[in-house]
Design a protein around this motif. Sequence first.
Motif, PDB file in Angstrom:
ATOM      1  N   UNK A 142       2.708   3.192  12.259  1.00  0.00           N
ATOM      2  CA  UNK A 142       2.080   1.946  11.840  1.00  0.00           C
ATOM      3  C   UNK A 142       3.189   0.901  11.807  1.00  0.00           C
ATOM      4  N   UNK A 143       3.101  -0.066  12.699  1.00  0.00           N
ATOM      5  CA  UNK A 143       4.150  -1.070  12.807  1.00  0.00           C
ATOM      6  C   UNK A 143       3.698  -2.410  12.268  1.00  0.00           C
ATOM      7  N   UNK A 144       4.033  -2.687  11.022  1.00  0.00           N
ATOM      8  CA  UNK A 144       3.714  -3.979  10.408  1.00  0.00           C
ATOM      9  C   UNK A 144       4.858  -4.934  10.729  1.00  0.00           C
ATOM     10  N   UNK A 145       4.520  -6.192  11.030  1.00  0.00           N
ATOM     11  CA  UNK A 145       5.536  -7.157  11.427  1.00  0.00           C
ATOM     12  C   UNK A 145       5.319  -8.473  10.695  1.00  0.00           C
ATOM     13  N   UNK A 146       6.428  -9.088  10.298  1.00  0.00           N
ATOM     14  CA  UNK A 146       6.339 -10.345   9.552  1.00  0.00           C
ATOM     15  C   UNK A 146       5.617 -11.436  10.338  1.00  0.00           C
ATOM     16  N   UNK A 147       5.671 -11.354  11.665  1.00  0.00           N
ATOM     17  CA  UNK A 147       5.056 -12.388  12.488  1.00  0.00           C
ATOM     18  C   UNK A 147       3.590 -12.186  12.776  1.00  0.00           C
ATOM     19  N   UNK A 148       3.029 -11.066  12.331  1.00  0.00           N
ATOM     20  CA  UNK A 148       1.620 -10.792  12.664  1.00  0.00           C
ATOM     21  C   UNK A 148       0.875 -10.165  11.498  1.00  0.00           C
ATOM     22  N   UNK A 149       1.080 -10.698  10.305  1.00  0.00           N
ATOM     23  CA  UNK A 149       0.373 -10.207   9.130  1.00  0.00           C
ATOM     24  C   UNK A 149      -1.093 -10.646   9.169  1.00  0.00           C
ATOM     25  N   UNK A 150      -1.960  -9.869   8.512  1.00  0.00           N
ATOM     26  CA  UNK A 150      -3.364 -10.247   8.425  1.00  0.00           C
ATOM     27  C   UNK A 150      -3.489 -11.587   7.689  1.00  0.00           C
ATOM     28  N   UNK A 151      -4.470 -12.376   8.090  1.00  0.00           N
ATOM     29  CA  UNK A 151      -4.615 -13.731   7.550  1.00  0.00           C
ATOM     30  C   UNK A 151      -4.755 -13.745   6.040  1.00  0.00           C
ATOM     31  N   UNK A 152      -5.527 -12.786   5.484  1.00  0.00           N
ATOM     32  CA  UNK A 152      -5.766 -12.826   4.047  1.00  0.00           C
ATOM     33  C   UNK A 152      -4.512 -12.508   3.243  1.00  0.00           C
ATOM     34  N   UNK A 153      -3.555 -11.832   3.864  1.00  0.00           N
ATOM     35  CA  UNK A 153      -2.281 -11.546   3.195  1.00  0.00           C
ATOM     36  C   UNK A 153      -1.273 -12.650   3.484  1.00  0.00           C
ATOM     37  N   UNK A 154      -1.199 -13.079   4.729  1.00  0.00           N
ATOM     38  CA  UNK A 154      -0.237 -14.112   5.108  1.00  0.00           C
ATOM     39  C   UNK A 154      -0.457 -15.406   4.337  1.00  0.00           C
ATOM     40  N   UNK A 155      -1.698 -15.709   3.967  1.00  0.00           N
ATOM     41  CA  UNK A 155      -2.020 -16.972   3.302  1.00  0.00           C
ATOM     42  C   UNK A 155      -1.744 -16.972   1.798  1.00  0.00           C
ATOM     43  N   UNK A 156      -1.358 -15.829   1.241  1.00  0.00           N
ATOM     44  CA  UNK A 156      -1.148 -15.753  -0.215  1.00  0.00           C
ATOM     45  C   UNK A 156       0.227 -16.298  -0.598  1.00  0.00           C
ATOM     46  N   UNK A 157       0.247 -17.538  -1.025  1.00  0.00           N
ATOM     47  CA  UNK A 157       1.501 -18.234  -1.294  1.00  0.00           C
ATOM     48  C   UNK A 157       2.236 -17.695  -2.516  1.00  0.00           C
ATOM     49  N   UNK A 158       1.534 -16.964  -3.381  1.00  0.00           N
ATOM     50  CA  UNK A 158       2.191 -16.440  -4.585  1.00  0.00           C
ATOM     51  C   UNK A 158       3.039 -15.204  -4.290  1.00  0.00           C
ATOM     52  N   UNK A 159       2.900 -14.651  -3.070  1.00  0.00           N
ATOM     53  CA  UNK A 159       3.641 -13.442  -2.709  1.00  0.00           C
ATOM     54  C   UNK A 159       4.869 -13.775  -1.876  1.00  0.00           C
ATOM     55  N   UNK A 160       5.949 -13.037  -2.103  1.00  0.00           N
ATOM     56  CA  UNK A 160       7.119 -13.142  -1.231  1.00  0.00           C
ATOM     57  C   UNK A 160       6.825 -12.417   0.079  1.00  0.00           C
ATOM     58  N   UNK A 161       7.657 -12.657   1.097  1.00  0.00           N
ATOM     59  CA  UNK A 161       7.439 -11.973   2.356  1.00  0.00           C
ATOM     60  C   UNK A 161       7.559 -10.454   2.219  1.00  0.00           C
TER      61      UNK A 161
END
Length: 354
Positions: free
Chosen positions: A132-151
């Motif tokens: 499972x290859x998760x990448x900072x450049x292709x996060x799911x929209x509902x996670x990427x949009x959460x401004x309260x979370x760090x990368x």
Amino acid sequence: MADTLPREKTRPVRVGSVTIGGGAPVVVQSMTSTDTADAAATLEQVRALAAAGCDLVRVSVPTREAVEGFREVCAASPVPIVADIHFDYRLALAALEAGAAKLRINPGNIGSWDKVDAVIDAAGEAGAAIRIGVNAGSLEDDIASREELTLPEKLVLSSERFVEHFEARGFTDIVLSAKAHDVRTTIDTYRALSRELPQVPLHLGVTEAGTVRQGTIKSSVGLGVLLAEGIGDTLRVSLTADPVEEPPVAWGILECLGIRRRGPELVSCPTCGRTQVDLIGLAEEVERRLTGVTKPISVAVMGCVVNGPGEASGADVGVACGRGCGLIFKHGEVVRKVPEDRIVDELMAEIDRL
């Protein structure tokens, strides 16, 4: 007694003849850069990567036209082959049928869950593993949009979501990566993954690390910190270069930490005002001549006759240089004196006798 290392707590995952996790030796891998449809060129690069120290090699399968080339590569490769798949789940199914020992997918770009599930089920039937290859450049929209979370928090959250889904479906032959190009983000993310998903083997890498010089530095720092903490079961050093440049850096990191050794370690001192030979040229020539040596030994090239053997007493063999000459030593004891133009040949002859 020392605590168990994190990599000893992960479950073992079989990838063909190679085991990742469960305390197995840290696995070195790289990726081909050829057109996979050109099976001959791809297989040539696979063999070069295996000769350079890769335990696994990843190969892109971007189109249906690449599948037949991939099939030929799998059939003739000296190491297990990982299929790199993006966007089209049908290519993952075709790669499994063609002989992939493992898939690398980002579930976030494969499509709906039913498509992901089709890949999971096919991998299970084929006895293949999945990274499972998760990448900072292709996060799911509902996670990427959460401004309260760090990368790092976003990468971990995405990873947990996918791992939980795979495990709930009964598939546990999982390796996980969560990559970013920033070193601090990489360290923080993998530390958190090791805590939150201690059962899952981790694939380390600093993605888009750069050219040979920059990429080597970033990978050595980021991956070195994690490996020293016992985190990481397999790694790829990503360089903007010929892929054959990558395995030696990976091995260098592992050897510096005493995790795995593939060949000699070269110990050489910096030049100073006491140096009376071409020390830089000598060290570079010894390094070149050691390229084909596989003995796990330490070789020292020291610039000072007085301090050389003492400072490198732990070396299996070495030379301490003086004015136009060198003292060949073994395990800290001088065995003979040779002229400068014979130093490398005599040192290599001593290595041959070890």
